[in-house]
Design a protein around this motif. Sequence first.
Motif, mmCIF file in Angstrom:
data_model
loop_
_atom_site.group_PDB
_atom_site.id
_atom_site.type_symbol
_atom_site.label_atom_id
_atom_site.label_comp_id
_atom_site.label_asym_id
_atom_site.label_seq_id
_atom_site.Cartn_x
_atom_site.Cartn_y
_atom_site.Cartn_z
ATOM 1 N N LEU A 73 46.908 23.709 3.545
ATOM 2 C CA LEU A 73 46.046 22.552 3.925
ATOM 3 C C LEU A 73 46.468 21.840 5.253
ATOM 4 N N LEU A 74 45.506 21.345 5.898
ATOM 5 C CA LEU A 74 45.506 20.336 7.331
ATOM 6 C C LEU A 74 45.886 18.961 6.487
ATOM 7 N N TRP A 75 46.532 18.361 7.446
ATOM 8 C CA TRP A 75 46.773 16.883 7.206
ATOM 9 C C TRP A 75 45.588 16.066 6.507
ATOM 10 N N ASP A 76 44.507 16.034 7.438
ATOM 11 C CA ASP A 76 43.216 15.368 7.225
ATOM 12 C C ASP A 76 42.859 15.809 5.963
ATOM 13 N N GLU A 77 42.808 17.175 5.549
ATOM 14 C CA GLU A 77 42.313 17.543 4.050
ATOM 15 C C GLU A 77 43.201 17.131 3.185
ATOM 16 N N VAL A 78 44.314 16.880 3.150
ATOM 17 C CA VAL A 78 45.156 16.113 2.213
ATOM 18 C C VAL A 78 44.819 14.743 2.131
ATOM 19 N N MET A 79 44.388 14.038 3.204
ATOM 20 C CA MET A 79 44.129 12.603 3.226
ATOM 21 C C MET A 79 42.637 12.461 2.566
ATOM 22 N N GLU A 80 41.597 13.410 2.922
ATOM 23 C CA GLU A 80 40.164 13.540 2.339
ATOM 24 C C GLU A 80 40.550 13.607 0.745
ATOM 25 N N PHE A 81 41.362 14.365 0.371
ATOM 26 C CA PHE A 81 41.474 14.505 -1.192
ATOM 27 C C PHE A 81 41.945 13.205 -1.850
ATOM 28 N N CYS A 82 42.880 12.653 -1.301
ATOM 29 C CA CYS A 82 43.249 11.385 -1.797
ATOM 30 C C CYS A 82 42.103 10.333 -1.656
ATOM 31 N N ARG A 83 41.511 10.119 -0.541
ATOM 32 C CA ARG A 83 40.247 9.430 -0.792
ATOM 33 C C ARG A 83 39.311 9.607 -1.568
ATOM 34 N N ARG A 84 38.719 10.782 -1.805
ATOM 35 C CA ARG A 84 37.743 11.408 -2.671
ATOM 36 C C ARG A 84 38.459 11.114 -4.256
ATOM 37 N N LEU A 85 39.546 11.452 -4.390
ATOM 38 C CA LEU A 85 40.198 11.228 -5.602
ATOM 39 C C LEU A 85 40.341 9.775 -6.025
ATOM 40 N N SER A 86 40.630 9.019 -5.173
ATOM 41 C CA SER A 86 40.506 7.415 -5.297
ATOM 42 C C SER A 86 39.145 6.832 -5.819
ATOM 43 N N THR A 87 38.174 7.372 -4.917
ATOM 44 C CA THR A 87 36.721 6.969 -5.196
ATOM 45 C C THR A 87 36.286 7.457 -6.901
ATOM 46 N N LEU A 88 36.539 8.720 -7.205
ATOM 47 C CA LEU A 88 36.310 9.060 -8.437
ATOM 48 C C LEU A 88 36.882 8.445 -9.392
ATOM 49 N N LYS A 89 38.207 8.128 -9.396
ATOM 50 C CA LYS A 89 39.086 7.384 -10.102
ATOM 51 C C LYS A 89 39.103 5.942 -10.312
ATOM 52 N N GLY A 90 38.672 5.179 -9.289
ATOM 53 C CA GLY A 90 38.518 3.923 -9.014
ATOM 54 C C GLY A 90 39.519 3.048 -8.969
ATOM 55 N N THR A 91 40.571 3.874 -8.137
ATOM 56 C CA THR A 91 41.917 2.949 -8.152
ATOM 57 C C THR A 91 42.716 4.076 -6.853
ATOM 58 N N THR A 92 43.530 3.544 -6.259
ATOM 59 C CA THR A 92 44.047 4.091 -4.891
ATOM 60 C C THR A 92 45.263 5.274 -5.542
ATOM 61 N N TYR A 93 44.746 6.422 -4.814
ATOM 62 C CA TYR A 93 45.618 7.560 -4.948
ATOM 63 C C TYR A 93 46.224 7.942 -3.435
ATOM 64 N N ARG A 94 47.452 8.304 -3.225
ATOM 65 C CA ARG A 94 47.893 8.289 -1.897
ATOM 66 C C ARG A 94 49.137 9.229 -1.966
ATOM 67 N N LEU A 95 49.513 9.674 -0.669
ATOM 68 C CA LEU A 95 50.816 10.396 -0.869
ATOM 69 C C LEU A 95 52.120 9.338 -0.854
ATOM 70 N N PRO A 96 53.334 9.573 -1.660
ATOM 71 C CA PRO A 96 54.377 9.009 -1.614
ATOM 72 C C PRO A 96 55.207 8.702 -0.280
ATOM 73 N N SER A 97 55.896 7.496 -0.222
ATOM 74 C CA SER A 97 56.872 7.282 0.693
ATOM 75 C C SER A 97 57.834 8.360 0.907
ATOM 76 N N GLU A 98 58.686 8.504 1.827
ATOM 77 C CA GLU A 98 59.749 9.309 1.652
ATOM 78 C C GLU A 98 60.814 8.698 0.623
ATOM 79 N N ALA A 99 60.893 7.421 0.558
ATOM 80 C CA ALA A 99 61.850 6.858 -0.332
ATOM 81 C C ALA A 99 61.490 6.963 -1.751
ATOM 82 N N GLU A 100 60.115 6.884 -1.947
ATOM 83 C CA GLU A 100 59.566 7.160 -3.427
ATOM 84 C C GLU A 100 59.858 8.555 -3.852
ATOM 85 N N TRP A 101 59.700 9.272 -2.914
ATOM 86 C CA TRP A 101 59.824 10.890 -3.178
ATOM 87 C C TRP A 101 61.350 10.962 -3.475
#
Length: 239
Positions: A73-101
């Motif tokens: 995947l390209l970075w922009d495709e990952v970001m778009e997946f998170c955006r679309r999933l957030s819209t579908l679910k009605g809450t924010t999905y994102r990548l983790p921070s390095e510390a969270e990971w």
Amino acid sequence: MVAVELVLIPGGSFIMGSPEDEPDRLEDEGPQHQVTLSSYWMGKYPVTQAEYEAVMGENPSHFRADYHPVESLLWDEVMEFCRRLSTLKGTTYRLPSEAEWEYACRSGTTTPFSFGDRITQDLANYNGNASHPQRSIEVPRNQTTPVGQFEPNAFGLYDMHGNVWERCLDHWHDNYQEAPTDGGAWMEQGDSQRRVLRGGAWYSRPQYCRSASRNMLHLPRYRNNGFGFRVVCDSTNLG
């Protein structure tokens, strides 16, 4: 509705980075510092090809199989997946921070791996031939494996070591000097054209699968069949 399984990661504090005497340690893994995080939800597995295709309508992966991690995947495709999933679910999905990971990967441990001092192919998908070149039992798998094939860590997360490198939000920094201590993504300074990767991949040597090991992703158009991701959600309203 797309079902992305999440695990609640309890809030707490941990020492991020590797100690100076850890075998195979690199300078970018220090200095060690304490980080305190609030609780959050994290993907039980790396995002699979089936999940990605259900949201995006396509699957660019090299190793095609529904329950393998999505990759290439390209970075922009990952970001778009998170955006679309957030819209579908009605809450924010994102990548983790390095510390969270890293906090989630360690799951309360301080050893090089969440399962102890050593890694074997019974525990993760990585380049086993690199660690024991004389042992025929350690035959590289040479591709991704289905998510959840190996035992989870103490937080119930699978595939945190090996299979695919996992993207984090943070800009790349050469070390942890002046790193944030609240668990948030480190977006100040650093190199905004490079982002952090964690966990190692199916082709990685054992040392690159350690809990503290770091790698970088160059943002321009670059696909790699060992780069995947998992999502994080801060909300309890998971739809």
